[in-house]
Design an enzyme around this catalytic site. Sequence first.
Site, PDB file in Angstrom:
ATOM      1  N   CYS A 178      36.622 -23.839  30.706  1.00  0.00           N
ATOM      2  CA  CYS A 178      37.783 -23.019  31.067  1.00  0.00           C
ATOM      3  C   CYS A 178      37.699 -22.586  32.534  1.00  0.00           C
ATOM      4  O   CYS A 178      37.763 -23.424  33.411  1.00  0.00           O
ATOM      5  CB  CYS A 178      37.944 -21.856  30.105  1.00  0.00           C
ATOM      6  SG  CYS A 178      39.614 -21.160  30.111  1.00  0.00           S
ATOM      7  N   HIS A 224      38.148 -24.544  24.859  1.00  0.00           N
ATOM      8  CA  HIS A 224      36.928 -23.829  24.482  1.00  0.00           C
ATOM      9  C   HIS A 224      36.195 -24.526  23.351  1.00  0.00           C
ATOM     10  O   HIS A 224      36.459 -24.267  22.177  1.00  0.00           O
ATOM     11  CB  HIS A 224      37.286 -22.402  24.061  1.00  0.00           C
ATOM     12  CG  HIS A 224      37.694 -21.534  25.203  1.00  0.00           C
ATOM     13  ND1 HIS A 224      36.774 -20.833  25.966  1.00  0.00           N
ATOM     14  CD2 HIS A 224      38.903 -21.286  25.741  1.00  0.00           C
ATOM     15  CE1 HIS A 224      37.418 -20.178  26.916  1.00  0.00           C
ATOM     16  NE2 HIS A 224      38.713 -20.431  26.821  1.00  0.00           N
ATOM     17  N   GLU A 259      33.339 -23.973  22.333  1.00  0.00           N
ATOM     18  CA  GLU A 259      32.546 -23.008  21.565  1.00  0.00           C
ATOM     19  C   GLU A 259      33.400 -22.288  20.520  1.00  0.00           C
ATOM     20  O   GLU A 259      32.870 -21.570  19.679  1.00  0.00           O
ATOM     21  CB  GLU A 259      31.871 -21.997  22.521  1.00  0.00           C
ATOM     22  CG  GLU A 259      32.743 -20.903  23.105  1.00  0.00           C
ATOM     23  CD  GLU A 259      33.623 -21.321  24.269  1.00  0.00           C
ATOM     24  OE1 GLU A 259      33.804 -22.543  24.483  1.00  0.00           O
ATOM     25  OE2 GLU A 259      34.142 -20.419  24.957  1.00  0.00           O
TER      26      GLU A 259
END
Lengths: 203, 253
Positions: free
Chosen positions: A81, A185, A187
Amino acid sequence: MSIGIIDYGLGNLKAFESIFSSLGIDSHFCTSAYDLNASTKLILPGVGSFDWAVTRLREQAYLDRLSSLVLESGIPILGVCVGMQIMTSSSEEGSLTGLSWIPGTFSEFKFPPSSNSPLPHLGWNSVVSHNTPFLSISNDYFYFLHSFHFVPDDPMIYDNLCISNYQYDFISAYQYNNIYGVQFHPEKSHHAGLRLLQSFSSL
Amino acid sequence: MKTLRSRIIPVLLLSDGGLYKTCKFKKPQYLGDPLNAVRIFNEKKVDELTILDISASRNKNNINYSLLSRMASETRMPLCYGGGVSTINDFTALIGLGIEKISLNTSLFTNPSLISEASSRHGRQSVVASIDVVEPTLLHPSYRVFNYIKRTSRPISLTDHLKDIVSLGVGEVLVQSVTRDGTQTGYDRKLITLLKKQLTIPFTIAGGASSFQEITQLSLEHCPIGLGAGSVFVFKGKYKAVLLQYPHTPLNR
């Protein structure tokens, strides 16, 4: 081998640590050149604004060492990001210059007022790799949360790119030698994200 | 080329450490252990999860950091948390736990400068404005903003409140219908139309979801939209047995 998660005050460090731990991969946070030197690969996380991220990173005493590891030693690094954004030259979001490791800038999504496309670009969207799979991803959904997207100076120089669509096609990931950047993202993208991070750690 | 999908979001209510479900913002019914619920929804690969602590503001803004920390470390999708967030330090601490978005409700009135402060420090996409609304009636023909702590209407219309908070810099709005909460009588379509017309930032509507079918239909009709729900994801059957469920999506198929 241990993956260094760069701590410059931004980003979801714990999420990365938690994922690597669940995959049985060692990781550690980096707050010094020593920590960076102990890293076989690097993650540059980031949430927030471009200028804020650039300012915070430039405050770190280890920045020179980081640049050297990435640009000279070829340590693989994954920018996520805002991390992806600050590795480039600039962004319409801010006025500061990025690390300029990657030639290109970030532009704001611009839509006609009548389009039903709210901003920021928020939610799950498709990511398609341009030629070969990008860190094991060919066509998967990932979570996005951003208002600016990558515009390369010259798309031909990249080893790989990923495309996504929000009113128009835009680049959602790049790979330039050992430098990887993802707009989304991993994660926070369930199994696709896990696969991508596992693939990065296996480089 | 496939594009941005609508978000289907379980909205879970915390109260004094337990998981609850309300009806019209009243009669909280105990459901069980919130951490377990979060784990189950994570396994079901939900798009996002919203956790609202309805006791926090009442308990002098007592935020359950240890519970939230565990939730954040075990989830592989974005979390939004709201409840008792009144200062920038609260906000920053929650972001530090790994929570993507922080919802502000009471603070929008008691400390509006928190919005711009949090926006500039953490990015506007991390700031969600949570607004509870009461549907129009004969006596009150417009949407009213509800104060869930005092259980009264606030002296501001929904449209004016939306204008204020957008200009202060929120990235997203969560609108909950008090009238339809827990009733499973269907989402408020007129409210969706109003929000789509007025907002250029993303929004999530919650309150009244009747079925997975309704959710799927609206998710396509109004794409991209956020559809929050409680009852339809936690209750099953006529006798409302507690059973956590979530529809199949391209993500979790």
